[in-house]
Design a protein around this motif. Structure first.
Motif, mmCIF file in Angstrom:
data_model
loop_
_atom_site.group_PDB
_atom_site.id
_atom_site.type_symbol
_atom_site.label_atom_id
_atom_site.label_comp_id
_atom_site.label_asym_id
_atom_site.label_seq_id
_atom_site.Cartn_x
_atom_site.Cartn_y
_atom_site.Cartn_z
ATOM 1 N N MET A 1 37.339 31.242 -2.242
ATOM 2 C CA MET A 1 37.179 32.312 -1.566
ATOM 3 C C MET A 1 36.256 32.639 -0.719
ATOM 4 S SD MET A 1 39.758 34.450 -2.505
ATOM 5 C CE MET A 1 39.162 35.690 -1.545
ATOM 6 N N ARG A 2 35.186 31.880 -0.781
ATOM 7 C CA ARG A 2 34.083 31.828 0.296
ATOM 8 C C ARG A 2 34.470 31.527 1.661
ATOM 9 N NH1 ARG A 2 28.711 29.386 -2.217
ATOM 10 N NH2 ARG A 2 27.881 30.093 -0.573
ATOM 11 N N GLN A 3 35.265 30.318 1.709
ATOM 12 C CA GLN A 3 36.021 29.927 2.789
ATOM 13 C C GLN A 3 36.918 30.801 3.468
ATOM 14 O OE1 GLN A 3 34.831 27.253 4.453
ATOM 15 N NE2 GLN A 3 36.219 27.777 6.077
ATOM 16 N N ILE A 4 37.655 31.424 2.531
ATOM 17 C CA ILE A 4 38.756 32.329 2.927
ATOM 18 C C ILE A 4 38.235 33.628 3.640
ATOM 19 C CG2 ILE A 4 40.681 33.945 2.026
ATOM 20 C CD1 ILE A 4 41.375 31.651 -0.045
ATOM 21 N N GLU A 5 37.025 33.928 2.866
ATOM 22 C CA GLU A 5 36.296 35.073 3.445
ATOM 23 C C GLU A 5 35.620 34.876 4.712
ATOM 24 O OE1 GLU A 5 34.964 37.063 -0.786
ATOM 25 O OE2 GLU A 5 33.514 35.840 0.039
ATOM 26 N N ALA A 6 35.051 33.587 4.958
ATOM 27 C CA ALA A 6 34.652 33.236 6.318
ATOM 28 C C ALA A 6 35.726 33.324 7.525
ATOM 29 C CB ALA A 6 33.990 31.869 6.377
ATOM 30 N N GLU A 7 37.085 32.944 7.290
ATOM 31 C CA GLU A 7 38.090 33.208 7.965
ATOM 32 C C GLU A 7 38.397 34.392 8.292
ATOM 33 O OE1 GLU A 7 40.996 30.552 6.600
ATOM 34 O OE2 GLU A 7 39.765 28.980 6.499
ATOM 35 N N ARG A 8 38.357 35.352 7.472
ATOM 36 C CA ARG A 8 38.685 36.663 7.289
ATOM 37 C C ARG A 8 37.839 37.675 7.953
ATOM 38 N NH1 ARG A 8 40.611 38.746 1.792
ATOM 39 N NH2 ARG A 8 42.311 37.156 2.157
ATOM 40 N N TYR A 9 36.531 37.408 7.834
ATOM 41 C CA TYR A 9 35.623 38.464 8.134
ATOM 42 C C TYR A 9 34.374 37.452 9.349
ATOM 43 C CZ TYR A 9 37.063 40.881 4.546
ATOM 44 O OH TYR A 9 37.830 41.627 3.354
ATOM 45 N N PRO A 10 35.088 37.158 10.603
ATOM 46 C CA PRO A 10 34.050 36.355 11.587
ATOM 47 C C PRO A 10 32.865 37.019 11.922
ATOM 48 C CG PRO A 10 36.043 37.119 12.427
ATOM 49 C CD PRO A 10 36.257 37.731 11.024
ATOM 50 N N ARG A 11 32.974 38.510 12.014
ATOM 51 C CA ARG A 11 31.674 39.104 12.287
ATOM 52 C C ARG A 11 30.648 38.833 11.571
ATOM 53 N NH1 ARG A 11 33.183 45.025 14.746
ATOM 54 N NH2 ARG A 11 31.065 44.400 15.778
ATOM 55 N N TYR A 12 30.917 39.013 10.080
ATOM 56 C CA TYR A 12 30.195 38.504 8.774
ATOM 57 C C TYR A 12 29.438 37.416 8.889
ATOM 58 C CZ TYR A 12 30.719 43.532 6.640
ATOM 59 O OH TYR A 12 30.948 44.568 6.577
ATOM 60 N N VAL A 13 30.184 36.263 9.569
ATOM 61 C CA VAL A 13 29.709 35.068 9.630
ATOM 62 C C VAL A 13 28.760 35.092 10.768
ATOM 63 C CG1 VAL A 13 30.629 32.609 10.339
ATOM 64 C CG2 VAL A 13 32.009 34.069 8.760
ATOM 65 N N LYS A 14 29.008 35.603 11.748
ATOM 66 C CA LYS A 14 27.963 35.564 12.801
ATOM 67 C C LYS A 14 26.767 36.248 12.228
ATOM 68 C CE LYS A 14 31.349 35.738 16.351
ATOM 69 N NZ LYS A 14 31.975 36.240 17.545
ATOM 70 N N ALA A 15 26.817 37.281 11.630
ATOM 71 C CA ALA A 15 25.615 38.098 11.085
ATOM 72 C C ALA A 15 24.757 37.035 10.236
ATOM 73 C CB ALA A 15 25.885 39.381 10.505
ATOM 74 N N PHE A 16 25.615 36.365 9.173
ATOM 75 C CA PHE A 16 24.928 35.490 8.376
ATOM 76 C C PHE A 16 24.426 34.307 9.026
ATOM 77 C CE2 PHE A 16 26.923 37.623 4.890
ATOM 78 C CZ PHE A 16 26.166 37.121 3.766
ATOM 79 N N ILE A 17 24.690 33.973 10.136
ATOM 80 C CA ILE A 17 24.227 32.684 10.786
ATOM 81 C C ILE A 17 23.007 33.231 11.652
ATOM 82 C CG2 ILE A 17 24.698 31.404 12.898
ATOM 83 C CD1 ILE A 17 27.451 30.956 11.990
ATOM 84 N N ARG A 18 23.044 34.346 12.258
ATOM 85 C CA ARG A 18 21.656 34.948 12.819
ATOM 86 C C ARG A 18 20.612 34.934 11.639
ATOM 87 N NH1 ARG A 18 25.512 38.845 15.126
ATOM 88 N NH2 ARG A 18 24.574 40.151 13.542
#
Length: 70
Positions: A11-28
């Motif tokens: 589900m982590r990978q699915i969530e990464a695809e579903r929520y790209p803005r959160y991915v960017k926030a986590f990467i920051r």
């Protein structure tokens, strides 16, 4: 549950695809962590590489960990 929960498995990978803005926030956040320059952070070239490693890491089930619902 929590986004990118370590116990969520695929589900982590699915969530990464579903929520790209959160991915960017986590990467920051990982970039800030990487910028601390600690020895343990030198394993990765940057915060983004750290994030993807963390996201794809396979967690082993710890038999000593508490489980709320069995």
């Amino acid at each position: 549950g929590c986004l990118f929960c370590p116990m969520a498995g695929k589900m982590r990978q699915i969530e990464a695809e579903r929520y790209p803005r959160y991915v960017k926030a986590f990467i920051r956040s990982f970039e800030k962590l990487h910028a601390t320059g600690r020895d343990s952070m030198r394993h990765w070239p940057n915060g983004e590489a750290m994030f993807w490693h963390w996201l794809r890491e396979r967690r082993k089930i710890d038999p000593d960990q508490s489980v709320l619902f069995e």
